[in-house]
Design an enzyme around this catalytic site. Structure first.
Site, PDB file in Angstrom:
ATOM      1  N   THR A  52       0.841  -1.193   0.000  1.00 41.82           N
ATOM      2  CA  THR A  52       0.000   0.000   0.000  1.00 41.82           C
ATOM      3  C   THR A  52       0.877   1.243   0.000  1.00 41.82           C
ATOM      4  O   THR A  52       2.092   1.168   0.172  1.00 41.82           O
ATOM      5  CB  THR A  52      -0.910   0.036   1.238  1.00 41.82           C
ATOM      6  OG1 THR A  52      -0.090   0.262   2.401  1.00 41.82           O
ATOM      7  CG2 THR A  52      -1.663  -1.268   1.400  1.00 41.82           C
ATOM      8  N   SER A 107       1.019   3.336   2.272  1.00 38.28           N
ATOM      9  CA  SER A 107       1.452   3.660   3.627  1.00 38.28           C
ATOM     10  C   SER A 107       2.429   2.646   4.197  1.00 38.28           C
ATOM     11  O   SER A 107       3.052   2.890   5.213  1.00 38.28           O
ATOM     12  CB  SER A 107       0.237   3.740   4.566  1.00 38.28           C
ATOM     13  OG  SER A 107      -0.435   2.500   4.600  1.00 38.28           O
ATOM     14  N   CYS A 108       2.568   1.486   3.550  1.00 36.81           N
ATOM     15  CA  CYS A 108       3.427   0.431   4.092  1.00 36.81           C
ATOM     16  C   CYS A 108       4.171  -0.285   2.986  1.00 36.81           C
ATOM     17  O   CYS A 108       3.555  -0.963   2.175  1.00 36.81           O
ATOM     18  CB  CYS A 108       2.607  -0.586   4.891  1.00 36.81           C
ATOM     19  SG  CYS A 108       3.599  -1.956   5.537  1.00 36.81           S
ATOM     20  N   GLY A 109       5.474  -0.130   2.951  1.00 35.36           N
ATOM     21  CA  GLY A 109       6.260  -0.786   1.925  1.00 35.36           C
ATOM     22  C   GLY A 109       6.674  -2.195   2.293  1.00 35.36           C
ATOM     23  O   GLY A 109       7.335  -2.871   1.528  1.00 35.36           O
ATOM     24  N   CYS A 136       4.280  -4.469   3.633  1.00 34.49           N
ATOM     25  CA  CYS A 136       3.124  -5.349   3.614  1.00 34.49           C
ATOM     26  C   CYS A 136       3.325  -6.428   2.557  1.00 34.49           C
ATOM     27  O   CYS A 136       3.630  -6.140   1.411  1.00 34.49           O
ATOM     28  CB  CYS A 136       1.858  -4.562   3.301  1.00 34.49           C
ATOM     29  SG  CYS A 136       1.560  -3.200   4.447  1.00 34.49           S
TER      30      CYS A 136
END
Length: 290
Positions: free
Chosen positions: A112, A114-116, A118
């Site tokens: 996502t 917001s999160c590399g 995940c």
């Protein structure tokens, strides 16, 4: 600015007065990264500097370390009914002799904005072995240089003024000179774009530099800095405990809460030079802050 931004009609309420008006938003679209035609990851990003993003991602994953290891980067035809190019699929061709990425490095699903991290196959894959030791970098940076970086980063952001919705990553010299700035809805993408630019320009490892980010300092950003050979990472917000642990293990200087004349130095305080305008005690190796 093209696909970097999008316009939407919104109901704006100010002081009890409502009116319809157009609003400018930061664009967010998926981008698939392929290596030699093989899908490796999909990330949600702001279109623009896509080749830098793909190259930086491969540096972060330990796939490539120098410009000569990349034979080419191109857009692939999109998955539209007409087969036209959506500019959302990027294929990286590795140079002859460069090993293809191990399957253990692949994401299980998309990342996502917001999160590399995940979808990583496992935490062990995150602790990728770096090609360079940042612990050996002798760079020293003055507190006055660091405290000026947030304003310099903000002043160089082109799209934030119109959207208010983008993270930024800036690469600076030890005396505060801006080398590269990239914006994206994902803080990890912004850093990958900076690192990818540096790779394609033959600048790696990024010795003697400071990476400044507009948000918090997460584990993944520390990892990306270490993989690119950056000795100092500064953020306007807080780091996570795992980020501090990795910075300490790697010999990276990690600065958080860099606001105004204040900062916390969590690791590598020996790289912070004393200043006649500031009284700083770094002898204990602890935080420097308000």
């Amino acid at each position: 600015m093209g696909r970097v931004t999008a316009r939407r009609r919104v109901l704006r309420v100010r002081d009890g007065v409502a009116s319809w008006r157009p609003d400018t938003l930061a664009a967010e679209e998926p981008m698939e990264i392929r290596v030699g035609g093989r899908p490796m990851a999909v990330t949600m990003r702001t279109p623009g500097d896509d080749f830098d993003l793909a190259a930086g991602f491969l540096v972060s994953e330990g796939v490539v370390h120098a410009a000569r290891e990349v034979a080419g980067i191109r857009y692939c035809a999109g998955a539209t009914p007409e087969g036209s190019n959506t500019y959302n699929i990027v294929d990286v061709v590795l140079a002859r002799g460069v090993p293809a990425p191990d399957v253990s490095l692949e994401r299980n699903f998309y990342t996502t904005s917001s999160c590399g991290l995940c979808g990583k196959s496992g935490l062990d894959a995150v602790r990728t072995a770096a090609a360079w030791s940042v612990a050996e970098d002798p760079v020293r940076v003055g507190p006055d240089v660091l405290t000026a970086l947030p304003d310099r980063l903000r002043a160089a952001q082109r799209v934030f003024d119109s959207t208010g919705g983008l993270h930024a990553a800036g690469l600076f010299t030890a005396d505060g000179g801006l080398l590269c700035l990239r914006e994206d809805v994902g803080r990890h993408n912004a850093v990958d774009k900076v690192v990818g630019h540096a790779l394609r320009e033959g600048m790696l490892p990024l010795r003697g530099t400071v990476l400044m980010v507009s948000g918090r300092a997460s584990f993944e950003l520390v990892q990306k800095a270490v993989m690119a050979g950056v000795p100092m990472l500064a953020a306007v917000s807080a780091p996570s405990s795992l980020a501090v642990d990795l910075a300490a293990e790697s010999g990276l200087t990690l600065v958080g809460f860099l606001r105004g004349a204040s900062m916390n130095v969590y690791t590598g305080a020996e790289r912070l030079r004393g200043s006649p305008d500031a009284s700083i005690d770094v002898s204990a190796g602890g935080g420097v802050g308000p």
